[in-house]
Design a protein around this motif. Sequence first.
Motif, PDB file in Angstrom:
ATOM      1  N   VAL A 127       0.968  -1.162  -0.130  1.00 49.29           N
ATOM      2  CA  VAL A 127       0.013   0.050  -0.053  1.00 49.29           C
ATOM      3  C   VAL A 127       0.984   1.259   0.233  1.00 49.29           C
ATOM      4  CG1 VAL A 127      -0.115   0.012   2.635  1.00 49.29           C
ATOM      5  CG2 VAL A 127      -1.650   1.223   0.930  1.00 49.29           C
ATOM      6  N   ALA A 128       0.483   2.194  -0.671  1.00 49.41           N
ATOM      7  CA  ALA A 128       1.167   3.567  -0.542  1.00 49.41           C
ATOM      8  C   ALA A 128      -0.011   4.457   0.138  1.00 49.41           C
ATOM      9  CB  ALA A 128       1.199   4.367  -1.937  1.00 49.41           C
ATOM     10  N   ALA A 129       0.422   4.399   1.515  1.00 47.42           N
ATOM     11  CA  ALA A 129      -0.438   5.210   2.417  1.00 47.42           C
ATOM     12  C   ALA A 129      -0.455   6.496   2.349  1.00 47.42           C
ATOM     13  CB  ALA A 129      -0.065   4.447   3.821  1.00 47.42           C
ATOM     14  N   GLN A 130      -1.440   7.215   2.659  1.00 46.79           N
ATOM     15  CA  GLN A 130      -1.618   8.602   2.650  1.00 46.79           C
ATOM     16  C   GLN A 130      -2.740   8.972   3.583  1.00 46.79           C
ATOM     17  OE1 GLN A 130       0.763  10.755   1.246  1.00 46.79           O
ATOM     18  NE2 GLN A 130      -0.140  12.575   2.152  1.00 46.79           N
ATOM     19  N   ASN A 131      -2.429   9.756   4.639  1.00 44.71           N
ATOM     20  CA  ASN A 131      -3.767  10.150   5.179  1.00 44.71           C
ATOM     21  C   ASN A 131      -4.373   9.194   5.809  1.00 44.71           C
ATOM     22  OD1 ASN A 131      -5.336  12.434   6.259  1.00 44.71           O
ATOM     23  ND2 ASN A 131      -6.631  12.638   4.410  1.00 44.71           N
ATOM     24  N   VAL A 132      -3.543   8.306   6.694  1.00 44.72           N
ATOM     25  CA  VAL A 132      -4.236   7.167   7.410  1.00 44.72           C
ATOM     26  C   VAL A 132      -3.859   7.696   9.082  1.00 44.72           C
ATOM     27  CG1 VAL A 132      -4.181   4.766   8.217  1.00 44.72           C
ATOM     28  CG2 VAL A 132      -3.884   5.546   5.841  1.00 44.72           C
ATOM     29  N   GLU A 133      -4.864   7.674   9.934  1.00 48.80           N
ATOM     30  CA  GLU A 133      -4.528   7.815  11.168  1.00 48.80           C
ATOM     31  C   GLU A 133      -3.567   7.327  11.926  1.00 48.80           C
ATOM     32  OE1 GLU A 133      -8.342   7.424  13.331  1.00 48.80           O
ATOM     33  OE2 GLU A 133      -9.276   9.314  12.490  1.00 48.80           O
ATOM     34  N   GLY A 134      -2.436   7.848  12.480  1.00 49.74           N
ATOM     35  CA  GLY A 134      -1.446   7.024  13.281  1.00 49.74           C
ATOM     36  C   GLY A 134      -0.686   6.374  12.440  1.00 49.74           C
ATOM     37  N   LEU A 135      -0.464   6.609  10.861  1.00 52.33           N
ATOM     38  CA  LEU A 135       0.277   5.915  10.141  1.00 52.33           C
ATOM     39  C   LEU A 135       1.086   7.005   9.559  1.00 52.33           C
ATOM     40  CD1 LEU A 135       1.290   3.074   9.345  1.00 52.33           C
ATOM     41  CD2 LEU A 135      -0.610   3.299   7.470  1.00 52.33           C
ATOM     42  N   PRO A 136       2.364   7.051   9.336  1.00 56.80           N
ATOM     43  CA  PRO A 136       3.225   7.967   8.530  1.00 56.80           C
ATOM     44  C   PRO A 136       3.117   7.806   7.096  1.00 56.80           C
ATOM     45  CG  PRO A 136       4.610   7.195  10.237  1.00 56.80           C
ATOM     46  CD  PRO A 136       3.368   6.430  10.203  1.00 56.80           C
ATOM     47  N   SER A 137       3.026   8.729   6.088  1.00 55.88           N
ATOM     48  CA  SER A 137       2.847   8.402   4.839  1.00 55.88           C
ATOM     49  C   SER A 137       3.909   7.488   4.328  1.00 55.88           C
ATOM     50  CB  SER A 137       2.868   9.686   4.110  1.00 55.88           C
ATOM     51  OG  SER A 137       1.765  10.625   4.365  1.00 55.88           O
ATOM     52  N   GLY A 138       3.770   6.751   3.307  1.00 63.46           N
ATOM     53  CA  GLY A 138       5.044   5.840   2.739  1.00 63.46           C
ATOM     54  C   GLY A 138       4.404   4.676   1.871  1.00 63.46           C
ATOM     55  N   ILE A 139       5.210   3.906   1.640  1.00 62.27           N
ATOM     56  CA  ILE A 139       4.954   2.581   0.908  1.00 62.27           C
ATOM     57  C   ILE A 139       5.223   1.440   2.144  1.00 62.27           C
ATOM     58  CG2 ILE A 139       5.607   0.945  -0.917  1.00 62.27           C
ATOM     59  CD1 ILE A 139       6.221   3.539  -2.488  1.00 62.27           C
ATOM     60  N   TYR A 140       4.407   0.682   2.130  1.00 59.84           N
ATOM     61  CA  TYR A 140       4.301  -0.457   3.048  1.00 59.84           C
ATOM     62  C   TYR A 140       4.038  -1.912   2.646  1.00 59.84           C
ATOM     63  CZ  TYR A 140       3.795   3.349   6.526  1.00 59.84           C
ATOM     64  OH  TYR A 140       4.110   4.277   7.266  1.00 59.84           O
ATOM     65  N   HIS A 141       4.644  -2.767   3.043  1.00 58.72           N
ATOM     66  CA  HIS A 141       4.263  -4.210   2.678  1.00 58.72           C
ATOM     67  C   HIS A 141       3.417  -4.957   3.638  1.00 58.72           C
ATOM     68  CE1 HIS A 141       5.475  -8.361   2.847  1.00 58.72           C
ATOM     69  NE2 HIS A 141       4.852  -8.666   1.697  1.00 58.72           N
ATOM     70  N   TYR A 142       2.523  -5.677   3.470  1.00 59.01           N
ATOM     71  CA  TYR A 142       1.737  -6.285   4.513  1.00 59.01           C
ATOM     72  C   TYR A 142       2.104  -7.521   4.995  1.00 59.01           C
ATOM     73  CZ  TYR A 142      -2.445  -8.626   6.617  1.00 59.01           C
ATOM     74  OH  TYR A 142      -3.205  -9.103   7.693  1.00 59.01           O
ATOM     75  N   ASP A 143       2.678  -7.662   6.050  1.00 59.56           N
ATOM     76  CA  ASP A 143       3.383  -9.133   6.522  1.00 59.56           C
ATOM     77  C   ASP A 143       1.959  -9.567   6.998  1.00 59.56           C
ATOM     78  OD1 ASP A 143       4.373 -10.994   7.960  1.00 59.56           O
ATOM     79  OD2 ASP A 143       5.032  -9.724   9.633  1.00 59.56           O
ATOM     80  N   VAL A 144       1.533 -10.719   6.341  1.00 58.09           N
ATOM     81  CA  VAL A 144       0.452 -11.574   6.466  1.00 58.09           C
ATOM     82  C   VAL A 144       0.636 -12.351   8.164  1.00 58.09           C
ATOM     83  CG1 VAL A 144      -0.856 -13.551   5.917  1.00 58.09           C
ATOM     84  CG2 VAL A 144      -0.052 -12.029   4.138  1.00 58.09           C
ATOM     85  N   ARG A 145       1.627 -12.795   8.060  1.00 59.19           N
ATOM     86  CA  ARG A 145       1.682 -13.542   9.512  1.00 59.19           C
ATOM     87  C   ARG A 145       1.806 -12.688  10.946  1.00 59.19           C
ATOM     88  NH1 ARG A 145       5.656 -18.526  10.210  1.00 59.19           N
ATOM     89  NH2 ARG A 145       3.714 -19.785  10.107  1.00 59.19           N
ATOM     90  N   GLY A 146       2.358 -11.665  10.727  1.00 52.81           N
ATOM     91  CA  GLY A 146       2.248 -10.779  11.928  1.00 52.81           C
ATOM     92  C   GLY A 146       1.228  -9.764  12.046  1.00 52.81           C
ATOM     93  N   HIS A 147       0.306  -9.533  10.741  1.00 50.47           N
ATOM     94  CA  HIS A 147      -0.623  -8.738  10.717  1.00 50.47           C
ATOM     95  C   HIS A 147      -0.297  -7.281  10.901  1.00 50.47           C
ATOM     96  CE1 HIS A 147      -4.663  -7.197   9.958  1.00 50.47           C
ATOM     97  NE2 HIS A 147      -4.748  -6.684  11.056  1.00 50.47           N
ATOM     98  N   ALA A 148       0.936  -7.125  10.247  1.00 48.50           N
ATOM     99  CA  ALA A 148       1.747  -5.842  10.432  1.00 48.50           C
ATOM    100  C   ALA A 148       2.053  -5.189   9.097  1.00 48.50           C
ATOM    101  CB  ALA A 148       2.637  -6.096  11.229  1.00 48.50           C
ATOM    102  N   LEU A 149       2.373  -4.119   9.161  1.00 47.40           N
ATOM    103  CA  LEU A 149       3.014  -3.260   7.964  1.00 47.40           C
ATOM    104  C   LEU A 149       4.459  -3.112   8.060  1.00 47.40           C
ATOM    105  CD1 LEU A 149       0.379  -0.503   7.228  1.00 47.40           C
ATOM    106  CD2 LEU A 149       0.398  -2.841   6.071  1.00 47.40           C
ATOM    107  N   GLU A 150       5.208  -3.287   6.863  1.00 45.38           N
ATOM    108  CA  GLU A 150       6.753  -3.179   7.025  1.00 45.38           C
ATOM    109  C   GLU A 150       7.008  -1.862   6.313  1.00 45.38           C
ATOM    110  OE1 GLU A 150       8.298  -7.811   7.269  1.00 45.38           O
ATOM    111  OE2 GLU A 150       7.478  -7.081   5.260  1.00 45.38           O
ATOM    112  N   THR A 151       7.654  -1.100   6.682  1.00 45.64           N
ATOM    113  CA  THR A 151       8.045   0.302   6.112  1.00 45.64           C
ATOM    114  C   THR A 151       8.955  -0.053   4.899  1.00 45.64           C
ATOM    115  OG1 THR A 151       7.468   1.342   8.071  1.00 45.64           O
ATOM    116  CG2 THR A 151       8.519   2.743   6.369  1.00 45.64           C
TER     117      THR A 151
END
Length: 149
Positions: A116-140
């Motif tokens: 995801v190229a995130a922009q304007n998400v509460e508590g998440l800095p703008s940037g490009i992230y990979h979804y870590d399925v196993r950890g249910h987390a985003l990798e910057t």
Amino acid sequence: MSPRSGPGERFQDETKYERGKLPGGGLDWDARPAPYKTHSAAKRVMLPAPERKGGPPLWDVVRARRSERHFRGAAMPVADLSQLFWAIQGITGRAHGCELRAAPSAGALYPVETYVAAQNVEGLPSGIYHYDVRGHALETLREGDVREP
């Protein structure tokens, strides 16, 4: 070939899977790729746990779905982003030694990665992230506004 056969039908006939007739004799399950891609050096952003029960009925959601071209100025709640990622690729169960995901995949190989190229998400800095399925987390992968000026 049937009289109505065109290029699509021919492709389907010539490439369809037939049990027991795989090239090379079968699948080599010991050589399959790792089920999870991670960027171990990336900074991780933990997502809130997704809702797994309740929610609106599916047909109501399908009927109300619309594409939007003009977005609200309000930031998207990070909980909504978390729910979307879980609905796209999240782990939904376990069977036969495999973790099953929301998206189907032959042989539970899951070759699709979610970014995801995130922009304007509460508590998440703008940037490009990979979804870590196993950890249910985003990798910057890249911080900052990546939109063109």
